[in-house]
Scaffold this motif. Sequence first.
Motif, PDB file in Angstrom:
ATOM      1  N   THR A  97     -11.157  -4.318  -6.570  1.00 46.14           N
ATOM      2  CA  THR A  97      -9.936  -3.612  -6.162  1.00 46.14           C
ATOM      3  C   THR A  97      -9.781  -3.605  -4.641  1.00 46.14           C
ATOM      4  O   THR A  97      -8.661  -3.686  -4.138  1.00 46.14           O
ATOM      5  N   ILE A  98     -10.893  -3.543  -3.929  1.00 43.01           N
ATOM      6  CA  ILE A  98     -10.809  -3.627  -2.471  1.00 43.01           C
ATOM      7  C   ILE A  98     -10.357  -5.028  -2.067  1.00 43.01           C
ATOM      8  O   ILE A  98      -9.606  -5.201  -1.097  1.00 43.01           O
ATOM      9  N   GLY A  99     -10.771  -6.032  -2.830  1.00 46.63           N
ATOM     10  CA  GLY A  99     -10.283  -7.392  -2.593  1.00 46.63           C
ATOM     11  C   GLY A  99      -8.775  -7.475  -2.746  1.00 46.63           C
ATOM     12  O   GLY A  99      -8.099  -8.148  -1.960  1.00 46.63           O
ATOM     13  N   LEU A 100      -8.238  -6.786  -3.753  1.00 46.64           N
ATOM     14  CA  LEU A 100      -6.779  -6.729  -3.905  1.00 46.64           C
ATOM     15  C   LEU A 100      -6.148  -6.122  -2.660  1.00 46.64           C
ATOM     16  O   LEU A 100      -5.144  -6.617  -2.147  1.00 46.64           O
ATOM     17  N   TYR A 101      -6.734  -5.039  -2.174  1.00 51.63           N
ATOM     18  CA  TYR A 101      -6.218  -4.360  -0.994  1.00 51.63           C
ATOM     19  C   TYR A 101      -6.233  -5.279   0.230  1.00 51.63           C
ATOM     20  O   TYR A 101      -5.257  -5.373   0.971  1.00 51.63           O
ATOM     21  N   LEU A 102      -7.344  -5.954   0.436  1.00 53.59           N
ATOM     22  CA  LEU A 102      -7.497  -6.784   1.628  1.00 53.59           C
ATOM     23  C   LEU A 102      -6.682  -8.071   1.573  1.00 53.59           C
ATOM     24  O   LEU A 102      -6.231  -8.569   2.606  1.00 53.59           O
ATOM     25  N   ARG A 103      -6.446  -8.621   0.379  1.00 54.03           N
ATOM     26  CA  ARG A 103      -5.813  -9.930   0.254  1.00 54.03           C
ATOM     27  C   ARG A 103      -4.332  -9.895  -0.107  1.00 54.03           C
ATOM     28  O   ARG A 103      -3.667 -10.917  -0.030  1.00 54.03           O
ATOM     29  N   THR A 104      -3.823  -8.745  -0.511  1.00 56.55           N
ATOM     30  CA  THR A 104      -2.423  -8.663  -0.922  1.00 56.55           C
ATOM     31  C   THR A 104      -1.545  -8.316   0.275  1.00 56.55           C
ATOM     32  O   THR A 104      -1.750  -7.282   0.926  1.00 56.55           O
ATOM     33  N   PRO A 105      -0.564  -9.169   0.585  1.00 62.18           N
ATOM     34  CA  PRO A 105       0.338  -8.881   1.704  1.00 62.18           C
ATOM     35  C   PRO A 105       1.062  -7.542   1.521  1.00 62.18           C
ATOM     36  O   PRO A 105       1.426  -7.175   0.407  1.00 62.18           O
ATOM     37  N   GLY A 106       1.199  -6.826   2.611  1.00 60.91           N
ATOM     38  CA  GLY A 106       1.928  -5.560   2.595  1.00 60.91           C
ATOM     39  C   GLY A 106       1.079  -4.340   2.314  1.00 60.91           C
ATOM     40  O   GLY A 106       1.571  -3.215   2.372  1.00 60.91           O
ATOM     41  N   MET A 107      -0.198  -4.535   2.022  1.00 62.98           N
ATOM     42  CA  MET A 107      -1.072  -3.398   1.724  1.00 62.98           C
ATOM     43  C   MET A 107      -1.650  -2.767   2.994  1.00 62.98           C
ATOM     44  O   MET A 107      -1.998  -1.601   3.002  1.00 62.98           O
TER      45      MET A 107
END
Length: 144
Positions: A97-107
């Motif tokens: 989930t932290i990977g989603l945070y770090l890799r998703t634009p706009g987060m």
Amino acid sequence: MASGLAWRCSARQIPLRLTAGVFFLNSGLSKRGADQATAEGLHQFAAATYPFLAKQDAQTFVRLLSAGELAIAATLLLPVVPAAVAGAVLTAFSVGTIGLYLRTPGMRQEGSLRPTEQGIALAKDVWLLGIGASLIAEGVDEHR
């Protein structure tokens, strides 16, 4: 020993395991009956960051996500599961989930780790990483 079971959960682990375990129990149960739109939204969000997930059907993805979250809840809430095992499971999920945070634009704010308004929901999962790491550390300490 209690009731013939070797209790592996110390008193200081209880707040950590209950906090995260109940969170995962609620999240997993909430996703069990996800409608098609919810399933597609969750699937698209995850697949945008982790492309290998794009091959999977949205409903199947959400069913597996729900089952995984319920398994994590059980691992945390069952006191016979060693702290290091519960911590490793929780840490592995939180890294995703932290990977989603770090890799998703706009987060995140531009050039920063600080979350945007949209990123707060994922950035807060850092507490799960902290709980997981604490349980691993305690499990290693207990093993000595």
